[in-house]
Structures are given as C-alpha cells and as structure tokens.
Design an enzyme around this catalytic site. Structure first.
Site, PDB file in Angstrom:
ATOM      1  N   ASP A 174       0.871  -1.167   0.000  1.00  0.00           N
ATOM      2  CA  ASP A 174       0.000   0.000   0.000  1.00  0.00           C
ATOM      3  C   ASP A 174       0.913   1.224   0.000  1.00  0.00           C
ATOM      4  OD1 ASP A 174      -2.084   1.786   0.045  1.00  0.00           O
ATOM      5  OD2 ASP A 174      -3.113   0.890   1.757  1.00  0.00           O
TER       6      ASP A 174
HETATM    7  C1  BGC Z   1      -4.911   3.512   0.086  1.00  0.00           C
HETATM    8  C2  BGC Z   1      -5.053   2.561  -1.074  1.00  0.00           C
HETATM    9  C3  BGC Z   1      -4.860   3.302  -2.364  1.00  0.00           C
HETATM   10  C4  BGC Z   1      -3.496   3.983  -2.345  1.00  0.00           C
HETATM   11  C5  BGC Z   1      -3.202   4.778  -3.591  1.00  0.00           C
HETATM   12  C6  BGC Z   1      -3.627   4.311   0.030  1.00  0.00           C
HETATM   13  O1  BGC Z   1      -3.622   5.310   0.987  1.00  0.00           O
HETATM   14  O2  BGC Z   1      -4.948   2.799   1.304  1.00  0.00           O
HETATM   15  O3  BGC Z   1      -6.324   1.968  -1.045  1.00  0.00           O
HETATM   16  O4  BGC Z   1      -4.964   2.424  -3.444  1.00  0.00           O
HETATM   17  O5  BGC Z   1      -3.444   4.883  -1.246  1.00  0.00           O
HETATM   18  O6  BGC Z   1      -4.008   5.899  -3.633  1.00  0.00           O
END
Ligand code: BGC
Length: 738
Positions: free
Chosen positions: A231
């Site tokens: 993530d």
């Molecule tokens: C989120 C993800 C997301 C990623 C990119 C993160 O903060 O938890 O779900 O895909 O950011 O935006």
C-alpha cells in the site's frame, strides 16, 4: 519492451533490479531504457478510474480525469451478484485500457468488523463469502480486458485509526475463517495480477514484512502467481519486506530504499536471488500489461452510465414497506425533502474519489416522473444556516403533500478514508426533521445516503425506508427507478444494522490503544455475534424486501463428485410483479466439538422470476469453506457430523432446512505423554486396553474416576492406572500405530 515476456531478471544489473522493484513516482513504475522495459501506470480504484491528469501531486489526491463512478463496494455488494460485479469490472477494465492504465487498484474486500471503520464504504461485507464472491467477480471482469486488479488491503486492515502502525491482534481461527477467507476465495477463483499488502501489523508483524502472510499463506497455500505491491507508504523496511514477499514498493522512495537493497545484497544480508524473484514478478507484470491489445476511446459514456444506473438500482435495499406505500405512482402528490435529493452523496472521500462523467440527482429524476413535486432542503449538509427555518419550510411542504420522500444521510465530512467514525447517529437536525415532518404527515418514505451503517431510531414510525448507501453517479436516477417501481428492489444487507453502537461486536475493542487492537469478539463478527448473543437488531444481515413476495419449498442437499455440497431449493414468485430474490444458505453443526456461531452463510444465489414463476435454485457450498481452522494441526479440518443447512431470505428469515451427514477430514494428533486419558482412550490401537486396565483397577468406579481425571495428561500421574513402564509402552504402541 523488446520482448518482455522473455526478459529475465538475470538480464538486469543489480541496480536495475533494485530500481525496478520500487515506483518511479506516485503512479508509475520505472522503465529500463537499455532493455526496452517501459514504465506502466497503476492507479485507483476501486469503483471507477482515478487517473490524475498531468503530474501527480505528492499525496495523489488532486483532480482526476472524468470516469464513470460506479456504486462503491457498499452499494455494489448489496446486489449479492458476482455476475453484476463482473460486468462492472469489465467496464472498469475498458476505462482503464482506454487510459492506458495497467492495473486498477481494487477491489478492497476487508471485513466490516465495526460499523465505525471510516472506510466501510469501500468494503463489501461483514461476511467473507459475500466479500470474496463479489471481489472475485470484479477481478474477473477487470482482468478480462487485459488490465490487472489489485486485491486490497491484505490483510486485517479493518480500521483507519493508526492504520499505518496498529497491530491487529487476531487469533488464528478468526484470522483464517473470517479475515483471510474472502481473500483466499478471490485468489483461488480469479488470480488477481497483484495483491496490495496493508499498512497495519498483524499480531505484531507489518503486513509488508510478513513472510507467513505474503509467502506461506498467499503463495504456498493459495497458489497466488502475481505480484505483491505495498500500500502507498506501507514499506517500513524494504529489505525485510522483499525477503518476506513484498515485491514492489509504491510510491517511489526516490532511490533511498533502492540503495538499501543494493547495500544489503553487497554485504550478503540479502540473497540476490530474492531480489531476482521480486524483479521477475515486476517484469512479468509489465509483460502482461504490454500484451493487452491497444484499445482506443472514446469512452462510451452513455453505456457506462446506464450500467452504473442498473448497478445502483440493484444496490438499493428496501428495508421496510408498510401498507405498500411503495412503489409511488406518478400521480401521487409527493413532497421531496432533504438536501441529499439535490446534492447527492454518492461516493466516499479519500483515495477512491472519482471525478464522475455525469451526476444524476434524485430530485431531477423524481421530477422527470412527477414534474410538480415540490422540494425543500430541510437541513444543510454542513450544519450551517437556520435549522428551525429550514425545518419549518419542509414541514409546510409535507403538510400539503400526500406522501413525503425524505432524504437523510451522513454528510461527506463525517466519513472518509483516514479516520474512523465515533458514533453511528444521523445528525440531530435530521432526526428532528423526521419528527417534525411526521407530526403533519405520516406517509413518509425515508431514503438513506450513507457509507457506513447508521442507527435508525425512527424505523418503526415511518412506513418505508430505502437504504441507498452510496450509489455512484447514477444513484439519483436509480433511486427514482426504485421509488416508482421501474426497478423492483432486490438488494439485501451485507451487514447488520444494529439497534445501537453498544450492541456491536467490536464495541469495547475498537479501535484499540497504544498500537494494538484486540479482535476480542473472535469468530463472532457481524451476524454471528448478534445471533450468538440473541440480540435484537434493527435489520438483520441478508434482509431486503421486494415489491413482490417469494415462497420457498423443498430443500435438498447432496455431496457432489468434488466433495462439495449441492443444495437445491424451490423458489416461487408468489406476488404480482416480476422480481429478483437473493437466496441464502447457512450452515450449522449441532454438537460441534469447537466453537461455532449459530449459523454461517456458505452460499447464495440471485434468481429473477416472473409473477407465478418457479425455479429450482442450486447453491454450491464448498467443502473447503465448511472447514474450520484447527489450531492443533495448523490446518483446515472438516468436522464429521450432520450439518444443518437452512435456506431463506435473510439470516433471520430462514424458510426451509435440510440436513446432510459429512465425513470428516482425518485429523491425526500424535499421542504423547501429554495426551489426556480421554485422548488415549480414543486411540484405535490401545484405547480398549487402557479401558480394560481402568475397569480392572476401579471396577464400576472407573467411569467416575474418568469424569475427574479424563482430561489429565497421562504422563502426569505416576502409577495410574497402571505402572509407569506399562503406560509408556502403551503410549509407544499408540505412536507406532500397532
Ligand atoms: C490507500 C489505497 C490506495 C493507495 C493509492 C492508500 O492510501 O490505502 O487503497 O490504493 O493509497 O491511492
């Protein structure tokens, strides 16, 4: 890329491999010009494409290009229809392909452990079978277009509070049976190109650094073949992460962690072969993305909007409809009250926020049917303004109308990625508005807009309630479709609506403290908790009404060639309009030797029926999903016994039942001196002999003796019921099995 499919990690230099396994910026992977490896783009997700125009801002939250905003997971999941999810997935894939996006970052299928989780709108259900089935449908659809998906957030990421550090402290059974089961289904059924590991720790270990999670479970047990991406910002220690199975760091760390990797390989603390594995997975991902046939736009905005409308219509749950107040007739003199009718709340805030191609409002859509319908805001979304004056204006409209359609909901600022809610109440001004309107007109249809569950203190006092969740860009039209009966509602609750926050399973254990959250409710998540405790709820898991009625009859169950359970049930549309029913099958095992909730969903099916039509609905209950996680052998085990299969319209509206006796999986526990007398007595080789010794030593008092000492380890009581040497010989024979 010259020919990426044939490019091997071994063709890359150490520096290139380190570089390739971390992003170039916020959304793009690095290229290797020397070898013709192109940069590919990955971007959010999950219910629409969020591709940022121009250069991305650091947080990745700037405006994105227009894309179809489909119902977020909270809505789409309520349709309980993997095929519908697959069609939405196809559309997401098409939009990604047109924009040359290689991987769309979704779906998210984390379990809704508490209604307070700020991101529940992005998740499907409190039940892993529902979450996993819908997730698999989306992944299949997206990937059918040659675009990758990213199954997230793996795993046990069930809250936003302290999400980047908190340790989800979960026992093995709930971890396997509740929190991982949905992920297992998606991986085994749909093979997502990528899995996104979550920010949090699980039992003390960061998901991004956990070899048990990312390699043993995900790859060795489930057969995952793709790539694990972090993530955004989840990498704590990239060297440890890579060794654990975290292949790709996102976003870029501007070379800092590339240097750490290179140093680790050079000083021998990281085997270069580990880096080869991660780099190869990135090369393979790029090759897959490159293999997609070129797709040119423009996007068929109308067609995708129509699909968004269909999906939204399938997402609206009819919670209550007393006296058949719904559907409305075009000639009904309705007053439309509530700011949400004019200013829809149609998606959640944070990284999943889509810039919609269009936006329908319920007010416009209602007026397309009933042009004279008057409107009053009744309240403001930010709580500003003169609440009494807004209320009075709405009351006057209600007084003059036959029926009132009252739009209530949770304002956007109250729920978002990044923080959890602290309560589940609607704003006080809205609750006061319900009372004031009801005082002058009782014919109220409440329409709710909310990402997370809200308490419904007025539920028994208004004749109809539509739970509209968040419905995407066509939600306004879909709401009118359901209000006027153009669409017969068929959605069901994928999560329980409790009477109060205090009743909820994780209450007292959410969101934890000082870096730890204890999953103290164990297996009793969602309906499993309310059923076990015998608690009343506002609306149970699986509930949802229709403008028609359905009869259930004649449940059967057999074991098929693969060992799975095939159940059938006859369902008849007993009403006067066409409709769709979600048929649900729950199992229990009376007399089980382990803790089990009173019932657990194992299969469901969606069936459309004309008035008077009957269908035999088939449900497949997978044997593997009947198993529980046996901590003694660290493995799944199906317990032998007679399983009860209850089939019905909700978890608390079970119409027919059948039973089926299943053979268990062999569970062989080694006999040792630590085994109990009961365990040794159950041993096929020496059990009878031990019983004879007990009988000889104590006669009829032997049974009483075993009540007292049956659970004592045999090695603990010297001389009982025979000399120790003799007992040791018995144990050894049991171990030899002869
Ligand atoms: C989120 C993800 C997301 C990623 C990119 C993160 O903060 O938890 O779900 O895909 O950011 O935006």
């Amino acid at each position: 890329m010259t020919d990426s499919a044939r490019l091997r990690a071994a063709d890359l230099t150490l520096e290139e491999k380190a570089s390739l396994t971390s992003g170039a910026d916020f959304w793009n992977l690095k290229s290797i010009e020397r070898l013709g490896v192109p940069s590919i783009m990955v971007t959010d997700g999950p219910h629409g494409l969020r591709k940022q125009a121009g250069s991305s801002d650091h947080l990745g939250l700037a405006d994105s290009i227009p894309a179809t905003c489909f119902p977020p997971a909270v809505g789409l999941g309520s349709a309980w229809d993997p095929e519908l999810a697959e069609r939405v997935g196809v559309a997401l894939g098409v939009e990604s392909a047109i924009e040359d996006v290689a991987v769309i970052l979704g779906p998210g299928i984390n379990i809704k452990r508490s209604p307070l989780c700020g991101r529940n709108f992005e998740y499907v259900s409190e039940d892993p079978i529902v979450a996993g089935s819908i997730g698999a449908g989306l992944v299949k659809g997206i990937q059918s277009q040659g675009v990758g998906s990213s199954l997230k957030h793996f795993a046990a990421n069930n809250q936003e509070t302290d999400r980047m550090r908190v340790s989800a402290d979960v026992d093995p059974r709930p971890l396997r049976e509740i929190y991982l089961r949905g992920f297992e289904r998606v991986v085994t059924d749909a093979q997502p190109w990528t899995v996104m590991c979550s920010y949090n720790r699980i039992n003390g270990v960061y998901a991004s650094e956990d070899p048990w999670l990312l390699t043993q479970v995900l790859r060795d047990e489930w057969g995952f073949e793709g790539l694990v991406v972090s993530d955004w910002g989840a990498v704590n220690d990239r060297v440890t992460g890579l060794a654990a199975g975290m292949d790709l760091e996102m976003p870029s760390s501007n070379g800092r962690t590339d240097a750490e990797l290179i140093a680790a390989v050079r000083d021998g603390s990281l085997a270069e072969s580990v880096l080869d594995t991660g780099a190869q997975r990135v090369l393979d991902l790029i090759a897959k993305a490159q293999a997609r046939p070129a797709v040119t736009g423009p996007l068929d905005v109308e067609a995708h909007h129509a699909l968004a409308r269909e999906a939204a219509g399938r997402a609206i749950v009819l919670l209550r409809n007393e006296g058949g107040i719904l559907p409305l007739a075009p000639a009904d003199r309705v007053a439309v009250i509530g700011e949400f009718a004019r200013t829809p709340r149609y998606q959640g805030a944070g990284s999943s926020q889509i810039n919609p191609t269009r936006l329908d409002t319920a007010l416009d859509a209602i007026r397309a049917v009933s042009p004279a319908a008057p409107f009053a805001a009744g309240f403001t979304l930010d709580g500003s303004g003169d609440a009494a004056a807004l209320r009075d204006e709405a009351v006057e409209l209600a007084r003059a109308a036959e029926k009132v359609v009252l739009f209530l909901g949770v304002p956007q600022q109250e729920e978002s990625e990044g923080f959890d809610r602290t309560h589940i109440d609607l704003p006080a001004a809205q609750l006061a508005l319900v009372d004031a309107v009801r005082a002058v007109n009782e014919n109220i249809v409440v329409v709710l807009s909310n990402g997370g569950v809200v308490a419904l203190p007025f539920a028994e006092t208004v004749p109809a309630i539509l739970e509209g969740w968040l419905l995407g860009q066509a939600g306004g039209s879909a709401t009118a479709d359901v209000l006027y009966g153009a669409v017969n509602p068929s959605a069901k609750l994928t999560e329980t609506i409790p009477l109060s926050l205090q009743d909820t399973p994780a209450f007292g254990n959410f969101p934890g403290e000082h870096g730890h959250v204890r999953y103290g409710e164990g297996l009793l998540v969602g309906y499993r908790w309310y059923d076990e405790r015998g608690l009343q709820v506002a609306y149970p898991f699986g509930h949802g009404l229709s403008y028609t009625t359905f009869g259930y009859d004649a449940a059967t169950a057999t074991v098929d060639a693969a060992g799975d359970v095939r159940a059938t049930v006859t369902v008849t549309n007993t009403g006067t309009v066409a409709g769709r029913e979600i048929v649900q099958a729950y199992t229990s095992l009376p007399g089980s030797s382990v803790q089990r909730p009173p019932r657990e969903l194992k299969a469901f099916a969606s069936v459309a029926l004309e008035p008077g039509e009957t269908a035999v609905v088939e449900l497949q209950l997978r044997r593997h999903e009947l198993a529980y996680w046996d901590v003694r052998i660290d493995d799944w085990a199906v317990e032998p016994g007679t399983y009860v299969i209850e089939i019905g319209a909700s978890s608390r509206d079970l119409r027919v039942r059948t039973e089926l006796t299943l053979d268990g999986d062999p569970v062989s526990l080694p006999i040792t001196l630590d085994s109990s007398f009961e365990e040794l007595l159950a041993d096929p080789v020496v059990g009878a002999e031990l019983q004879a010794e007990i009988d000889a030593a104590f006669g009829p008092a032997g049974d009483e003796m075993m009540n007292l000492l049956g659970n004592a380890p045999v090695g603990r009581l010297d001389g009982f019921p025979m000399p120790r040497e003799q007992l040791l010989a018995l144990v050894q024979r049991a171990q030899r099995g002869a």
